[in-house]
Design an enzyme around this catalytic site. Structure first.
Site, short mmCIF file in Angstrom:
data_model
loop_
_atom_site.label_atom_id
_atom_site.label_comp_id
_atom_site.label_asym_id
_atom_site.label_seq_id
_atom_site.Cartn_x
_atom_site.Cartn_y
_atom_site.Cartn_z
N CYS A 2 0.82 -1.33 -0.06
CA CYS A 2 -0.53 0.17 -0.22
C CYS A 2 0.88 1.16 0.10
O CYS A 2 1.88 1.01 0.56
CB CYS A 2 -0.95 0.51 1.06
SG CYS A 2 -2.19 -1.51 1.69
N ARG A 27 3.65 -0.66 -4.83
CA ARG A 27 3.96 -0.90 -3.54
C ARG A 27 2.15 -1.20 -3.69
O ARG A 27 2.16 -1.67 -2.15
CB ARG A 27 3.04 0.07 -2.62
CG ARG A 27 4.74 1.36 -2.06
CD ARG A 27 4.44 2.38 -1.21
NE ARG A 27 4.66 1.55 0.33
CZ ARG A 27 5.31 1.58 0.46
NH1 ARG A 27 7.09 1.30 -0.53
NH2 ARG A 27 5.42 1.01 2.11
N TRP A 75 -2.35 -2.83 -1.10
CA TRP A 75 -2.10 -4.04 -1.60
C TRP A 75 -3.45 -4.73 -0.58
O TRP A 75 -3.30 -4.74 0.42
CB TRP A 75 -0.77 -4.78 -1.95
CG TRP A 75 -0.85 -5.75 -1.88
CD1 TRP A 75 -0.25 -6.42 -2.95
CD2 TRP A 75 -0.43 -7.11 -1.30
NE1 TRP A 75 0.73 -7.65 -3.00
CE2 TRP A 75 0.55 -8.11 -1.73
CE3 TRP A 75 -0.14 -7.08 0.91
CZ2 TRP A 75 0.21 -8.99 -1.16
CZ3 TRP A 75 -0.21 -7.94 1.12
CH2 TRP A 75 0.45 -9.14 0.23
N ASN A 101 -1.03 3.00 5.77
CA ASN A 101 -0.35 1.22 5.53
C ASN A 101 -0.17 0.80 6.69
O ASN A 101 0.98 1.33 7.15
CB ASN A 101 0.70 1.73 4.41
CG ASN A 101 2.05 0.75 3.78
OD1 ASN A 101 3.20 1.73 4.20
ND2 ASN A 101 1.52 0.27 3.62
N GLY A 102 -0.61 -0.24 6.22
CA GLY A 102 0.04 -1.31 7.51
C GLY A 102 -0.46 -2.60 7.77
O GLY A 102 -2.49 -2.38 6.58
N GLU A 479 17.50 -17.42 -8.86
CA GLU A 479 16.61 -16.07 -9.10
C GLU A 479 15.62 -16.10 -10.84
O GLU A 479 14.96 -15.59 -10.62
CB GLU A 479 17.84 -14.98 -9.10
CG GLU A 479 17.72 -13.60 -9.92
CD GLU A 479 16.74 -12.95 -9.18
OE1 GLU A 479 16.41 -13.59 -8.25
OE2 GLU A 479 16.04 -12.01 -9.31
N LYS A 483 11.90 -14.50 -11.02
CA LYS A 483 11.75 -13.94 -12.39
C LYS A 483 10.48 -14.05 -13.24
O LYS A 483 10.06 -13.01 -13.37
CB LYS A 483 13.22 -13.39 -12.85
CG LYS A 483 13.46 -11.60 -13.62
CD LYS A 483 14.19 -10.82 -12.03
CE LYS A 483 12.82 -10.57 -11.06
NZ LYS A 483 13.87 -10.16 -10.02
N GLU A 486 7.34 -14.30 -12.16
CA GLU A 486 6.76 -13.27 -11.44
C GLU A 486 6.19 -12.96 -12.23
O GLU A 486 4.98 -12.30 -11.90
CB GLU A 486 8.05 -12.21 -10.31
CG GLU A 486 8.42 -12.69 -9.74
CD GLU A 486 9.77 -11.82 -9.00
OE1 GLU A 486 9.95 -10.91 -7.49
OE2 GLU A 486 10.14 -11.15 -9.68
N HIS A 502 17.29 -35.48 -9.03
CA HIS A 502 16.60 -36.09 -7.38
C HIS A 502 15.08 -35.26 -7.46
O HIS A 502 14.09 -35.49 -6.22
CB HIS A 502 17.39 -36.14 -6.33
CG HIS A 502 19.08 -36.06 -6.26
ND1 HIS A 502 19.11 -36.91 -5.75
CD2 HIS A 502 20.24 -36.33 -5.92
CE1 HIS A 502 20.15 -37.83 -6.54
NE2 HIS A 502 20.90 -37.18 -6.45
N LYS A 601 6.27 -4.08 -4.50
CA LYS A 601 7.64 -4.17 -4.40
C LYS A 601 7.97 -4.24 -3.07
O LYS A 601 9.52 -5.00 -2.73
CB LYS A 601 7.71 -3.26 -5.09
CG LYS A 601 9.35 -2.97 -5.04
CD LYS A 601 9.93 -2.03 -6.35
CE LYS A 601 11.41 -2.72 -6.81
NZ LYS A 601 11.37 -3.63 -7.29
C1 G6P Z 1 9.12 -7.67 -2.88
C2 G6P Z 1 9.49 -7.67 -4.02
C3 G6P Z 1 10.45 -8.95 -4.72
C4 G6P Z 1 12.31 -8.30 -3.69
C5 G6P Z 1 11.28 -9.07 -2.45
C6 G6P Z 1 12.53 -8.52 -0.55
O1 G6P Z 1 8.87 -9.17 -2.99
O2 G6P Z 1 8.41 -7.47 -5.05
O3 G6P Z 1 11.16 -8.04 -5.35
O4 G6P Z 1 12.79 -9.03 -4.12
O5 G6P Z 1 10.50 -7.56 -1.49
O6 G6P Z 1 12.60 -6.69 -0.51
P1 G6P Z 1 13.80 -6.74 -0.49
O7 G6P Z 1 13.45 -4.76 -0.30
O8 G6P Z 1 14.06 -6.52 1.11
O9 G6P Z 1 14.87 -6.20 -1.75
#
Ligand code: G6P
Length: 606
Positions: A2, A27, A75, A101-102, A479, A483, A486, A502, A601
């Site tokens: 949020c 956010r 969110w 937000n929270g 990673e 990606k 996501e 395995h 994010k």
């Molecule tokens: C969320 C984002 C990711 C990010 C993760 C950790 O899940 O979508 O892209 O890697 O948070 O965020 P930070 O700001 O702690 O790196």
């Protein structure tokens, strides 16, 4: 999660607030809303389900001049995404308006009490209790009412509150969720993150937990929860507002992928002086390090994958064991730490709730804490004993790219810096020289865009992908899979290539692509064997290999070449193709790349 934004001042603020929300959409984007007070004291409250464009649509043709307002992009946590659950929320008399937000943890008890006292609720959110509490506690003084209210609620929050009957005041409060306040002489802003207001002001106050801000167009005063005035210092931000714009790219993610040569270069250059590593804000002395037996690195998401690579880096350079944990696990497993421990938290935002709590636990146990963060002034940067900034600039795309490579650059630099302090590493000039060559190499990997487009054309309909790598490139496989998941919603798994037999090999059939990191390394031949195991089962092979490796063509359906580089540094190059494969596949599938479903994010809830 949020985003909130607020304005009080002399300018007409509708566009300012909508623009601010746009910058905060990373956010959350389940719904958005904006409340304004116009010059004739009319209240305008509009909300829309889904992304901000829908709210903007509601404001088409809107002409009222407004000098006070608060906005929100959501969110969803409590209450499904809907117009009624969208913020801002009102009290029963429709006098107080609030964005949050929270999460309010004791909202159920409070709601029951308020309903017994005659309050009527319009939404299913936890947030709405706050505005009813303000109404309940109001006795002519909004600051007093807010103070009483926040002393009743538990949980995390950043709040913006207005009183329709007093459009000369805007109140903000923070506990556990990020909030900045900024301003010029005759106007003031609140926001969950600086890019929302950077276009208008660079003078920023970072609010701390248990603080309240009272904003008027010509003044800002800060108070603690007991009502005592606090003196706060502002900072002048030097982030260029243009960095938070798309600059002609189709998506922020693509722009941020292209920014990586600059981001890693600037990150590196910010840490060297006369070809030696130098960490200005890391006040760690030799004495503190002399009994160092172990390093813990803690992070979430993409930052966690950078941390896993950090383990390989630190263990090789320092020969000290490194534990890497997901922050959400670390904080609840009673980690064994003491005053000789060093705990590094890695976070783009510097606000991720689990990582922040992990940092606090480490501090409580007496460990020396280091935060590697991208956002200047973020909570982690202020709470850790030492801070190291990645110089990636604002990262807006939800899928992290340039923050990841900047974190890697920081981890390489830090390992050598600590190695020198410990007297076990004397090669910093060499390392600096090698690291300097990486930025132009990244550029060449990005530039060969056609290959990624071809891969997307051929394989965007696949339902499963495997990503495989070994050693320091095994986290790159993780990673790469993250990606793709996501942003394209294709099921993808990252695995150490040797572990594939395995389990994940059961997924292989003729329509499942496996992306192998098969660059030059002592384990090259082993990876080739792993590739053959997949080929033998008709799987599709996409290889990320080193320039000049012609042998690999024989085993692969597609090969992406990266420049020759020591394996130790290769993740900075091998990860780039995985970002671009994910990007072009998601694009081909018509996915909303910068705002993937269900994600946000900055995750400031547990
Ligand atoms: C969320 C984002 C990711 C990010 C993760 C950790 O899940 O979508 O892209 O890697 O948070 O965020 P930070 O700001 O702690 O790196």
């Amino acid at each position: 999660m949020c985003g909130i934004v607020g304005y009080i001042g002399n300018r007409d603020c509708t566009e300012i607030l909508l623009g601010g929300l746009e910058k905060l959409e990373y956010r959350g984007y389940d719904s958005a809303g904006l409340a304004l007070v116009d010059v004739d004291n009319n209240i305008i409250l509009k909300k829309a389900l889904g992304k901000l464009v829908n709210l903007k649509e509601e404001f088409k043709g809107f002409k009222n001049e407004c000098h006070l307002g608060i906005g929100h992009t959501r969110w969803a946590t409590h209450g499904r995404p809907s117009v009624k659950n969208a913020h801002p929320h009102l009290d029963c008399q429709e006098r107080f308006i609030l964005v949050h937000n929270g999460i309010i943890e004791n909202y159920e008890e409070l709601k029951e009490e308020l309903i017994n006292n005659g309050h009527t609720f319009q939404s299913d959110t936890d947030t709405e209790v706050i505005v009813h509490l303000v109404e309940e506690n109001f006795d002519g003084d909004l600051l007093e009412a807010v103070k009483k209210t926040i002393n009743t609620i538990d949980g995390a929050y950043a709040l913006g509150i207005m009183d329709i009957k007093d459009p000369e005041i805007l109140i903000a409060a923070r506990h556990g969720s990020p909030l900045v306040v900024g301003g010029n002489e005759d106007e003031k802003f609140i926001a969950s993150d600086t890019p929302a207001i950077l276009k208008y002001t660079r003078k920023i106050f970072y609010m701390d937990d248990r603080e309240i801000a009272v904003l008027k167009r010509n003044s800002i005063y800060f108070y603690d929860y007991e009502g005592k005035k606090i003196e706060k210092m502002h900072r002048i931000l030097n982030w260029d507002p243009l960095m938070a714009e798309k600059a002609g790219y189709d998506h922020f993610m693509l722009k941020e992928i292209y920014e990586q040569p600059r981001a890693v270069r600037e990150t590196l250059f910010s840490k060297i002086k006369k070809e030696k590593f130098f960490f200005e804000d890391l006040k760690i002395d030799k004495e503190r390090l002399k009994d160092l037996r172990k390093i813990n690195i803690v992070a979430c998401g993409t930052s966690y994958h950078a941390s896993l690579i950090g383990k390989f880096i630190f263990e090789k350079v320092l020969r000290i064991p490194v534990d890497v944990d997901y922050a959400s696990e670390f904080r609840y497993r009673d980690p064994i730490l003491d005053k000789d421990s060093v705990v590094i938290v890695v976070s783009q935002s510097g606000e991720t709730m689990d990582t922040l709590e992990a940092l606090r636990i480490a501090k409580d146990k007496g460990a020396y804490t280091i935060a590697i963060v991208n956002v200047f002034g973020s909570t982690m940067s202020r709470e850790a004993d030492g801070v190291i900034y990645t110089i990636a600039g604002p990262e807006i795309g939800v899928a992290s790219t340039k923050a990841f490579t900047s974190q890697l650059m920081t981890l390489y630099s830090l390992s050598v810096y600590l190695g020198e302090k410990l007297g076990i590493c004397f090669e910093s000039d060499n390392v600096v020289r090698t690291l300097k060559t990486l930025s132009p190499m990244i550029e060449t990997v990005i530039d060969d865009v056609d290959i990624y487009k071809q891969i997307a054309t051929n394989y965007h309909k696949a339902t499963d992908f495997l990503y495989l790598g070994r050693g320091i490139n095994y986290p790159v496989a993780l990673e790469g899979a993250l990606k793709l998941k996501e942003i394209s919603y294709i099921h993808a798994e990252g695995y150490p290539a040797g572990e594939m037999k395995h389990g994940p090999i059961a997924l292989v059939e003729n329509e499942v692509p496996s992306v192998f990191v098969v660059n030059k390394s002592p384990l090259y031949k082993k990876v080739i064997s792993n590739i053959q195991e997949i080929s033998a089962r008709d799987g599709i092979i996409i290889s990320i290999a080193t320039n000049g490796d012609n042998l690999i063509q024989k085993y692969s359906n597609k090969v992406i070449y990266i420049p020759e580089i020591e394996e130790f540094y290769s993740p900075l190059l091998t990860v780039i193709p995985t970002q671009l494969i994910a990007y072009f596949i998601a694009k081909k599938r018509g996915a909303d790349i910068d705002k993937p479903r269900n994600l946000a994010k900055s995750v400031t809830v547990e």
